[in-house]
Write an enzyme that holds these catalytic residues in place. Structure first.
Site, PDB file in Angstrom:
ATOM      1  N   HIS A 331      34.453 -36.073 -53.408  1.00 29.52           N
ATOM      2  CA  HIS A 331      35.794 -35.617 -53.731  1.00 29.52           C
ATOM      3  C   HIS A 331      36.118 -34.388 -52.916  1.00 29.52           C
ATOM      4  O   HIS A 331      35.233 -33.573 -52.667  1.00 29.52           O
ATOM      5  CB  HIS A 331      35.917 -35.291 -55.230  1.00 29.52           C
ATOM      6  CG  HIS A 331      37.333 -35.250 -55.682  1.00 29.52           C
ATOM      7  ND1 HIS A 331      38.114 -34.127 -55.556  1.00 29.52           N
ATOM      8  CD2 HIS A 331      38.115 -36.212 -56.229  1.00 29.52           C
ATOM      9  CE1 HIS A 331      39.321 -34.404 -56.012  1.00 29.52           C
ATOM     10  NE2 HIS A 331      39.357 -35.659 -56.422  1.00 29.52           N
ATOM     11  N   ASP A 389      36.760 -42.738 -60.106  1.00 34.09           N
ATOM     12  CA  ASP A 389      36.878 -44.172 -59.838  1.00 34.09           C
ATOM     13  C   ASP A 389      35.558 -44.919 -59.935  1.00 34.09           C
ATOM     14  O   ASP A 389      35.542 -46.149 -59.876  1.00 34.09           O
ATOM     15  CB  ASP A 389      37.470 -44.398 -58.439  1.00 34.09           C
ATOM     16  CG  ASP A 389      38.933 -44.013 -58.386  1.00 34.09           C
ATOM     17  OD1 ASP A 389      39.618 -44.275 -59.384  1.00 34.09           O
ATOM     18  OD2 ASP A 389      39.378 -43.464 -57.381  1.00 34.09           O
TER      19      ASP A 389
END
Ligand code: CMC
Length: 455
Positions: A331, A389
């Site tokens: 991320h 996710d």
């Protein structure tokens, strides 16, 4: 010309102040042109939490240089009071409230209210908001014709981009973006209709009849109903499934200036129709580096197939030439853990247990992949952890949602964030059109050659 950034502590405050949660640097900065000695003071932009921003808006005018930051790793595009992330500490706050508390105690509709209006609602405010959302779930009948125009196997995200963009044609004359009431109607309408738009795309994909929304159902139950009910028989929404979806939607509701939200802001900064700006956000979300990752994770798990193949798959990921990434990992902001992933992992276990799928092979494979990756130096050194996710797709799949509807689920949840950011930006009188600059690397000026003289 050499320009250097110098820092000088502010007199009297020792350069740092703490508000109890975060230490805020309070340092004065200036840019100095080392050749001419010209100095530009960079005013600091102080938030309530997080690092100080340096206002570089006058750098070009004064020093005749641009700041260069592809991917915006150090650049704030705006001030915002909606969501705060501390990527090192794994903190995510909506309007100051930790996402963990909201996921445990709140509902998606209440979180929508909080994100849009800045405060948790009173009972009466929540009832009024919930009622308006329930009463605006239908879409114009003529929109159904738009779905018919898509090929039978069109991706639902493509349909959603098109349908949401087309809402601008329905509400163009009645949307005055300068009117706060109109902005509020837009946000509520968008939140109310987006599940219907997504569910209708799903039905189109499967060739089943579209199901009208049932306004007695709560937000997520209604979505499940519109997706899975058929006119030929009764359908009962599983409350555990609806609750799981509600928690997932809370976790996806906003994430400050991510790629799709920045897209909505950039498009909206031109004063364009807000439905068109949301359509731009949906298009940006679809990419596999962003919201499309949940679909990519499931495809990756299918491709690996077996826990025995985890090691060889990770070898491929570590080989830069292969172009393969571990989807659902890494991320831009979280460099410790993604707090949303931790909650989703727990939800995943709950849902699989409820559905009697505790030994789901894909879940076992995902756990093994996570375990091996987290103990591997490649991922440790780069601070790559599972993101939101990584597990969400497994829950969606367990709920019977097909893989190509995973990203639409994300889009439904993120709609409130997009609307809140668009509203915050549009309501700000200081808002200007977003217009980045570039470092030009093309040919210098040259003269047109007639075709006969070209080699
Ligand atoms: N698999 C393998 N290597 C990775 C991965 C990954 N998933 N993510 C980053 N890296 C490596 C990358 O190759 C680079 O290595 P090096 O320093 O040797 O060149 C280093 O880690 C830094 O990566 P980056 O690409 O510079 O980082 P970024 O901040 O630009 O990208 C990201 C962030 C999320 C796009 C990226 O981590 C990624 O592609 N992840 C997989 C896709 C994914 O799961 N996306 C969902 C994001 S969370 C949901 C959302 O908000 O949309």
């Amino acid at each position: 010309m050499t320009v250097c950034l110098t820092t000088a502590p502010r007199p009297g405050d020792g350069g740092r102040v703490s508000d109890g949660r975060t230490t805020v640097a309070k340092t004065n900065y200036s840019l100095v042109n080392k050749t001419t000695g010209e100095t530009l003071e960079l005013p600091s932009v102080q938030g309530t939490l997080g690092p100080t921003g340096l206002d570089v808006g006058r750098v070009y005018d004064t020093l005749d240089v641009f700041t260069y930051d592809p991917g915006f790793t150090s650049t704030c595009s705006c001030k915002s009071a909606i969501t705060y992330i501390d990527g090192d500490a794994g903190v995510l706050l909506y309007r100051g409230y930790p996402v963990q508390q909201l996921a445990e105690k709140s509902s998606f509709i209440e979180v929508c209210y909080l994100i849009l209006y800045g405060e948790l609602p009173t009972k009466a405010q929540l009832e009024e908001f919930d009622t308006t959302i329930r009463k605006h779930t239908m879409i114009n009948e003529s929109l159904k014709g738009f779905y018919s125009g898509f090929h039978y196997d069109a991706h639902p995200m493509a349909m959603m981009t098109g349908i949401v963009g087309s809402l601008s044609a329905f509400y163009h004359d009645t949307t005055n973006i300068r009117d706060p009431k109109h902005r509020d109607i837009f946000a509520r309408r968008m939140i109310a209709k987006i599940p219907t738009i997504a569910a209708t795309a799903y039905k189109k994909y499967f060739g089943q009849p579209f199901m009208y929304p049932q306004n007695h159902l709560d937000y997520c139950s209604n979505l499940l109903y519109m997706m899975f009910a058929v006119p030929a028989e009764p359908y009962h929404v599983d409350p555990v499934a609806a609750k799981a979806l509600d928690v997932l939607f809370i976790l996806h509701a906003d994430h400050e200036q991510n790629a799709s939200t920045s897209t909505v802001r950039l498009a909206g900064s031109t004063g364009c129709n807000p439905y068109a700006a949301i359509a731009a956000g949906i298009a940006a979300l679809w990419g596999p580096a962003h919201g499309g990752a949940n679909e990519a994770v499931l495809r990756m798990l299918d491709q690996i197939g077996d826990a025995k193949k985890v090691a060889s798959f990770l070898d491929k990921v570590k080989d830069k030439q292969s172009g393969v990434r571990l989807m659902g990992f890494g991320h831009r902001v979280y460099k410790n853990f993604d707090p949303r992933a931790t909650i989703i992992r727990e939800q995943c276990h709950k849902v699989l247990k409820h559905l009697g799928k505790e030994n789901d092979p894909q879940m076992e494979l995902a756990l093994e992949l996570e375990r091996v990756a987290l103990s591997d130096d490649y991922f440790k050194e780069r601070k790559l952890y599972p993101n939101v996710d990584f597990y969400s797709g497994i829950i969606y799949k367990a709920l019977g949602i097909p893989v190509n509807m995973f990203t639409p689920m994300f889009a439904i949840a993120r709609t409130v964030g997009w609307c809140a950011h668009w509203t915050e930006m549009t309501a700000d009188p200081a808002n200007r059109i977003g217009r980045p600059r570039q470092v030009y690397t093309g040919a210098p000026e040259r003269h047109y050659l007639p075709i006969a003289k070209r080699k």
